[in-house]
Design a protein around this motif. Structure first.
Motif, PDB file in Angstrom:
ATOM      1  N   GLU A  18       0.830  -1.208   0.000  1.00 58.02           N
ATOM      2  CA  GLU A  18       0.000   0.000   0.000  1.00 58.02           C
ATOM      3  C   GLU A  18       0.868   1.264   0.000  1.00 58.02           C
ATOM      4  O   GLU A  18       0.534   2.255  -0.654  1.00 58.02           O
ATOM      5  N   ALA A  19       1.986   1.230   0.745  1.00 58.40           N
ATOM      6  CA  ALA A  19       2.890   2.387   0.773  1.00 58.40           C
ATOM      7  C   ALA A  19       3.508   2.615  -0.600  1.00 58.40           C
ATOM      8  O   ALA A  19       3.694   3.762  -1.033  1.00 58.40           O
ATOM      9  N   ILE A  20       3.812   1.522  -1.304  1.00 56.56           N
ATOM     10  CA  ILE A  20       4.320   1.630  -2.677  1.00 56.56           C
ATOM     11  C   ILE A  20       3.246   2.232  -3.577  1.00 56.56           C
ATOM     12  O   ILE A  20       3.507   3.132  -4.384  1.00 56.56           O
ATOM     13  N   GLN A  21       2.018   1.733  -3.435  1.00 53.79           N
ATOM     14  CA  GLN A  21       0.901   2.242  -4.237  1.00 53.79           C
ATOM     15  C   GLN A  21       0.681   3.741  -4.014  1.00 53.79           C
ATOM     16  O   GLN A  21       0.450   4.494  -4.966  1.00 53.79           O
ATOM     17  N   GLU A  22       0.712   4.146  -2.746  1.00 50.30           N
ATOM     18  CA  GLU A  22       0.423   5.548  -2.414  1.00 50.30           C
ATOM     19  C   GLU A  22       1.393   6.496  -3.105  1.00 50.30           C
ATOM     20  O   GLU A  22       0.994   7.529  -3.644  1.00 50.30           O
ATOM     21  N   TYR A  23       2.676   6.153  -3.105  1.00 49.50           N
ATOM     22  CA  TYR A  23       3.670   7.007  -3.748  1.00 49.50           C
ATOM     23  C   TYR A  23       3.475   7.014  -5.266  1.00 49.50           C
ATOM     24  O   TYR A  23       3.397   8.081  -5.899  1.00 49.50           O
ATOM     25  N   LEU A  24       3.387   5.819  -5.866  1.00 46.94           N
ATOM     26  CA  LEU A  24       3.327   5.735  -7.326  1.00 46.94           C
ATOM     27  C   LEU A  24       2.032   6.313  -7.879  1.00 46.94           C
ATOM     28  O   LEU A  24       2.022   6.930  -8.945  1.00 46.94           O
ATOM     29  N   ASN A  25       0.937   6.119  -7.159  1.00 42.99           N
ATOM     30  CA  ASN A  25      -0.347   6.626  -7.641  1.00 42.99           C
ATOM     31  C   ASN A  25      -0.301   8.140  -7.836  1.00 42.99           C
ATOM     32  O   ASN A  25      -0.819   8.678  -8.820  1.00 42.99           O
ATOM     33  N   VAL A  26       0.321   8.828  -6.889  1.00 44.52           N
ATOM     34  CA  VAL A  26       0.467  10.286  -7.003  1.00 44.52           C
ATOM     35  C   VAL A  26       1.328  10.640  -8.204  1.00 44.52           C
ATOM     36  O   VAL A  26       0.992  11.541  -8.987  1.00 44.52           O
ATOM     37  N   LYS A  27       2.435   9.927  -8.384  1.00 50.06           N
ATOM     38  CA  LYS A  27       3.344  10.214  -9.500  1.00 50.06           C
ATOM     39  C   LYS A  27       2.682   9.941 -10.843  1.00 50.06           C
ATOM     40  O   LYS A  27       2.879  10.693 -11.807  1.00 50.06           O
ATOM     41  N   PHE A  28       1.897   8.874 -10.919  1.00 52.12           N
ATOM     42  CA  PHE A  28       1.210   8.578 -12.175  1.00 52.12           C
ATOM     43  C   PHE A  28       0.232   9.688 -12.550  1.00 52.12           C
ATOM     44  O   PHE A  28       0.158  10.121 -13.703  1.00 52.12           O
ATOM     45  N   LYS A  29      -0.511  10.159 -11.557  1.00 54.60           N
ATOM     46  CA  LYS A  29      -1.485  11.220 -11.838  1.00 54.60           C
ATOM     47  C   LYS A  29      -0.788  12.540 -12.142  1.00 54.60           C
ATOM     48  O   LYS A  29      -1.238  13.309 -13.000  1.00 54.60           O
ATOM     49  N   ASP A  30       0.336  12.792 -11.452  1.00 55.37           N
ATOM     50  CA  ASP A  30       1.102  14.015 -11.727  1.00 55.37           C
ATOM     51  C   ASP A  30       1.656  14.031 -13.147  1.00 55.37           C
ATOM     52  O   ASP A  30       1.885  15.107 -13.714  1.00 55.37           O
ATOM     53  N   THR A  31       1.882  12.865 -13.724  1.00 52.52           N
ATOM     54  CA  THR A  31       2.418  12.787 -15.088  1.00 52.52           C
ATOM     55  C   THR A  31       1.325  12.568 -16.130  1.00 52.52           C
ATOM     56  O   THR A  31       1.605  12.188 -17.273  1.00 52.52           O
ATOM     57  N   GLY A  32       0.067  12.796 -15.730  1.00 54.59           N
ATOM     58  CA  GLY A  32      -1.021  12.834 -16.703  1.00 54.59           C
ATOM     59  C   GLY A  32      -1.768  11.540 -16.931  1.00 54.59           C
ATOM     60  O   GLY A  32      -2.539  11.439 -17.895  1.00 54.59           O
ATOM     61  N   HIS A  33      -1.593  10.537 -16.076  1.00 55.01           N
ATOM     62  CA  HIS A  33      -2.254   9.249 -16.272  1.00 55.01           C
ATOM     63  C   HIS A  33      -3.500   9.141 -15.398  1.00 55.01           C
ATOM     64  O   HIS A  33      -3.557   9.703 -14.315  1.00 55.01           O
ATOM     65  N   SER A  34      -4.476   8.386 -15.876  1.00 56.19           N
ATOM     66  CA  SER A  34      -5.717   8.148 -15.134  1.00 56.19           C
ATOM     67  C   SER A  34      -5.852   6.663 -14.846  1.00 56.19           C
ATOM     68  O   SER A  34      -5.503   5.817 -15.681  1.00 56.19           O
ATOM     69  N   ASN A  35      -6.382   6.332 -13.666  1.00 55.17           N
ATOM     70  CA  ASN A  35      -6.609   4.937 -13.315  1.00 55.17           C
ATOM     71  C   ASN A  35      -7.905   4.424 -13.915  1.00 55.17           C
ATOM     72  O   ASN A  35      -8.905   5.148 -13.990  1.00 55.17           O
ATOM     73  N   MET A  36      -7.892   3.166 -14.343  1.00 48.99           N
ATOM     74  CA  MET A  36      -9.096   2.488 -14.813  1.00 48.99           C
ATOM     75  C   MET A  36      -8.895   0.989 -14.606  1.00 48.99           C
ATOM     76  O   MET A  36      -7.901   0.571 -14.024  1.00 48.99           O
ATOM     77  N   TYR A  37      -9.832   0.206 -15.104  1.00 47.16           N
ATOM     78  CA  TYR A  37      -9.729  -1.238 -14.901  1.00 47.16           C
ATOM     79  C   TYR A  37     -10.220  -1.999 -16.126  1.00 47.16           C
ATOM     80  O   TYR A  37     -11.265  -1.663 -16.699  1.00 47.16           O
ATOM     81  N   PHE A  38      -9.472  -3.040 -16.502  1.00 53.69           N
ATOM     82  CA  PHE A  38      -9.829  -3.910 -17.623  1.00 53.69           C
ATOM     83  C   PHE A  38     -10.184  -5.293 -17.093  1.00 53.69           C
ATOM     84  O   PHE A  38      -9.674  -5.717 -16.053  1.00 53.69           O
ATOM     85  N   PRO A  39     -11.041  -6.045 -17.805  1.00 52.19           N
ATOM     86  CA  PRO A  39     -11.433  -7.385 -17.354  1.00 52.19           C
ATOM     87  C   PRO A  39     -10.234  -8.324 -17.217  1.00 52.19           C
ATOM     88  O   PRO A  39      -9.243  -8.211 -17.940  1.00 52.19           O
ATOM     89  N   GLN A  40     -10.378  -9.273 -16.303  1.00 47.86           N
ATOM     90  CA  GLN A  40      -9.323 -10.256 -16.067  1.00 47.86           C
ATOM     91  C   GLN A  40      -9.323 -11.351 -17.131  1.00 47.86           C
ATOM     92  O   GLN A  40      -8.285 -11.966 -17.383  1.00 47.86           O
ATOM     93  N   LEU A  41     -10.467 -11.612 -17.742  1.00 48.47           N
ATOM     94  CA  LEU A  41     -10.576 -12.654 -18.760  1.00 48.47           C
ATOM     95  C   LEU A  41     -10.419 -12.053 -20.151  1.00 48.47           C
ATOM     96  O   LEU A  41     -11.109 -11.088 -20.510  1.00 48.47           O
ATOM     97  N   ILE A  42      -9.526 -12.646 -20.928  1.00 49.69           N
ATOM     98  CA  ILE A  42      -9.168 -12.122 -22.253  1.00 49.69           C
ATOM     99  C   ILE A  42      -9.359 -13.230 -23.287  1.00 49.69           C
ATOM    100  O   ILE A  42      -8.892 -14.358 -23.079  1.00 49.69           O
TER     101      ILE A  42
END
Length: 560
Positions: free
Chosen positions: A124-148
């Protein structure tokens, strides 16, 4: 390309865990679980259990079985249990630390892992840091299905070839055989492209930059907790761009994000560079990587960023209309860090006493241990401990009190050291009288790491603790840098490379030879090219294998 990053061993006696009683049971398959309890509160898994599924242990663990198939090892309950010393058996040490620090356990399906709360808190601590950096660099979170759909995987030739041995397939759904078999997500480039094709029509839709936090399934035959499991957690970023140059800048930007995170938060002095063609991600044009040296001197690929070129967009027909009205295929990237990073932190910083966590990622940064002998001392000590806790908590420090009365202070000291908590505060009756505390550092054992007489006054204590946490963070990085640099050997011939690898070190030398020669090195030494570092030496160079001119040096090492 030349890029340079500038940032910025210690041994202890084996940790003794008093008064263990045993609890044992058999698990499905050929791998047995042995469990122990420490005063009925620490649930420990033996190294033998983890080793049975480990990538570094080939043979099955065989124990005498009795009582209808149950595994019943006879234990002397009066003897202390110890964490295996790192120098004696690094793999057993690693598995002991994971078990005793309560980071993870095995799931019922062979090769799977249950991440326990303390281990998940690090993630979770890893997620918290990276999530901020991803959004600061213009990325948005979303989700794709697990079955392909399996047909998606088949569209990109090198991708299906690279992942085919690791795929988990679903062939029955709702009690009926499916018309098309489904793949349980090994990675998401294919389904991402399927959706990007529907979402991208014009240059105005670009760049499209997304990230997802998800689980991934890869059917690994040899597993090791956090490092290589059948299912693991990760983030995977995916972007689409109008030009190759934009995609290349994105791939490099994200490996920079990973590099800074590794140095500044995980205290891992990674070497950043480009993968060889042989080691490039299946379906990518280029792969960039951060490589970390573990305590046993093996390399760990801790994060990657891929320039996918137009390989997937051509396979899926992911196109856009450019400013001149022409149809073009998009240029893409993908990049990821997974829960194997947690394993990297354990194997880089841990010692014979157990886990050692960098303060910026530690779920608990400070543990307070109140100490009293007489009942009339109890309330005063606990009141002082609670006051100290509230002061530190208000300052944003992650702090807990261990006020349990069933265990001795010495037991608590060992337990929280094993859990890797960076700082310990001790408060006894004399400390209450003098309005002071004792502070001990996890990274400096014994009396050397202990300071007496630190004022309980809120602002004074908070400043002192923050300063010490920064010191621990810096100390862990400095140690890891020193260890890494002392175990990299510059070589100029193949014989020198073989000697360095045989000694368990990393070999760094000029390389311009063929893919065939690279595979020869792997076959004969067990080492692979970890990367061509961004930070390259100047001057003319000759390939260590052929003697021909070489533009770059490569780093060779055995790896996880």
């Amino acid at each position: 390309m030349k890029r340079s990053f500038v940032y910025g061993h210690h041994q202890m006696g084996a940790l003794r865990l008093p008064s263990l009683t045993s609890l044992s049971s058999a698990v499905p398959g050929y791998h047995f679980r042995r469990q122990f309890r420490l005063r009925q509160s620490i649930r420990c898994l033996s190294a033998a259990n983890f080793s049975a599924q480990s990538s570094t242990v080939e043979k099955e663990i065989k124990e005498p079985v009795s009582n209808g198939g149950s595994l019943r090892p006879k234990l002397d309950q009066e003897k202390d249990r110890v964490i295996t010393p790192r120098s004696q058996d690094f793999n057993a040490w690693y598995l002991d630390v994971i078990a005793n620090a309560e980071l993870a356990d095995y799931g019922p399906v062979r090769g799977t892992m249950v991440i326990r709360p303390y281990g998940y808190a690090i993630w979770e601590a890893i997620q918290e840091y990276l999530n901020v950096k991803f959004k600061d660099t213009g990325h948005s979170n979303m989700y794709f299905p697990q079955l392909i759909p399996y047909s998606f995987i088949e569209k990109e030739a090198s991708h299906v070839e690279g992942f085919s041995p690791e795929l988990a397939l679903v062939t029955i759904g709702g009690g009926k055989e499916l018309e098309e078999k489904l793949v349980v997500r090994p990675t998401s480039e294919t389904i991402v492209n399927h959706m990007f094709t529907q979402w991208i029509q014009s240059y105005r839709d670009l760049p499209l930059m997304i990230n997802q936090w998800a689980n991934v399934t890869r059917w690994e035959m040899r597993t090791k907790p956090f490092i290589r499991t059948l299912e693991f957690l990760w983030q995977e970023g995916h972007t689409a761009h109008a030009t190759l140059d934009e995609a290349e800048k994105e791939a490099l930007q994200m490996i920079d994000v990973y590099t800074k995170f590794a140095y500044e938060h995980a205290a891992l002095p990674v070497i950043v560079g480009r993968k060889s063609k042989v080691e490039t991600f299946a379906g990518a044009s280029k792969t960039y990587t951060i490589e970390a040296m573990m305590g046993d001197r093996k390399a760990l690929q801790a994060g990657t960023s891929h320039n996918l070129g137009q390989n997937f967009s051509r396979a899926f027909g992911t196109q856009f209309t450019d400013e001149n009205g022409q149809r073009q295929h998009v240029w893409q990237t993908s990049w990821a860090i997974s829960t194997r990073f947690v394993g990297g932190i354990i194997m880089t910083h841990g010692d014979d006493a157990g886990l050692m966590l960098p303060p910026k990622l530690a779920p608990i940064q400070v543990i307070i241990v109140p100490i009293w002998k007489k009942e009339d001392e109890r309330s005063g000590v606990l009141e002082a401990a609670l006051s100290v806790k509230e002061s530190l908590k208000a300052a944003g420090i992650k702090v807990q009190i261990d006020d349990s009365e069933q265990k001795t202070p010495g037991w608590k000291f060992n337990f929280w050291e094993m859990k890797g908590v960076p700082l310990r505060i001790e408060i006894g009756p004399r400390d209450v009288s003098s309005r002071s505390v004792v502070v001990s550092r996890r990274d400096i054992p014994g009396k050397q790491g202990k300071v007496f007489g630190i004022s309980m006054e809120s602002s004074t204590l908070v400043d002192y603790i923050k300063g010490k946490l920064d010191e621990v963070q810096s100390s862990l990085l400095e140690r890891a840098v020193s260890f890494r640099d002392s175990n990299i050997v510059d070589v100029s011939s193949y014989n020198e490379l073989k000697e360095a690898i045989a000694e368990g070190k990393w070999a760094r030398g000029p390389w311009s030879s063929s893919d065939k020669d690279e595979l020869k090195v792997k076959e004969e030494t067990g080492a692979t090219i970890r990367c061509f570092p961004f930070d390259q030496p100047q001057g003319s160079k000759k390939c260590l294998m052929t003697g021909n001119p070489a533009d770059e040096v490569a780093i060779f090492a055995k790896s996880y």
